[in-house]
Design an enzyme around this catalytic site. Structure first.
Site, PDB file in Angstrom:
ATOM      1  N   GLN A  78      -3.882 -30.474-102.130  1.00 37.82           N
ATOM      2  CA  GLN A  78      -4.055 -30.272-103.571  1.00 37.82           C
ATOM      3  C   GLN A  78      -5.533 -30.143-103.917  1.00 37.82           C
ATOM      4  O   GLN A  78      -6.203 -31.123-104.231  1.00 37.82           O
ATOM      5  CB  GLN A  78      -3.408 -31.415-104.354  1.00 37.82           C
ATOM      6  N   PHE A  79      -6.010 -28.906-103.887  1.00 38.84           N
ATOM      7  CA  PHE A  79      -7.420 -28.657-104.187  1.00 38.84           C
ATOM      8  C   PHE A  79      -7.766 -29.027-105.623  1.00 38.84           C
ATOM      9  O   PHE A  79      -8.919 -29.318-105.942  1.00 38.84           O
ATOM     10  CB  PHE A  79      -7.799 -27.203-103.887  1.00 38.84           C
ATOM     11  N   THR A  80      -6.770 -29.067-106.506  1.00 38.80           N
ATOM     12  CA  THR A  80      -7.049 -29.365-107.912  1.00 38.80           C
ATOM     13  C   THR A  80      -7.536 -30.795-108.130  1.00 38.80           C
ATOM     14  O   THR A  80      -8.035 -31.114-109.212  1.00 38.80           O
ATOM     15  CB  THR A  80      -5.819 -29.096-108.803  1.00 38.80           C
TER      16      THR A  80
END
Length: 151
Positions: A78-80
């Site tokens: 999850q890069f967010t």
């Protein structure tokens, strides 16, 4: 690396309606990777994750780890988690690692966790995933390796 770890009764991840990973009692780990991360952060965070005492013992105290309860893990990239919205209303993801580095460290995290005989499921790196879970407690822990003194 930054994680959001949730103690779950169950969790599953799907892409295009196909279930890729599903667990019962265990941990859902949302894993964000920044460009400064390396194998050192992977090893430290895997150790922290598997030993985190957030499962209840017979006295209903959070004294047991994932290993102690023979729990499972579902790992989702999850890069967010590295989204920054201090300026403006649209998050910037400049602190997130480039996909090549992020995927490599994500896969190393999974491999390292599996090396401790923890049943581990995973999402699909870079895909539009749907994650379903039943948070147990709720218990949600945020860990950022920048706060640790990793050498």
């Amino acid at each position: 690396m930054r994680t959001v770890i949730q103690r779950v009764k169950y969790a599953k991840v799907s892409v295009d309606g196909k279930i890729l990973g599903e667990i019962n009692k265990g941990l859902l780990v949302l894993l964000g990777i920044t460009h400064e991360d390396s194998i050192k952060e992977v090893k430290w965070l895997v150790n922290k994750t598997k030993n985190l005492r957030i499962f209840e013992d017979e006295e209903e105290k959070m004294n047991l780890s994932l290993e102690d309860v023979k729990g499972k893990a579902l790992i989702i990239s999850q890069f967010t988690l590295y989204g920054n919205s201090i300026k403006g209303n649209r998050p910037s993801f400049i602190d997130a690692a480039k996909p090549d580095l992020a995927k490599d460290l994500y896969l190393k995290f999974i491999e390292e966790l599996k090396s401790f005989d923890i049943e581990t499921q995973e999402g699909e790196f870079g895909a539009d995933m749907k994650v379903e879970l039943l948070n147990d407690g709720p218990v949600t822990i945020i860990i950022d390796t920048k706060d640790a003194n990793i050498k």
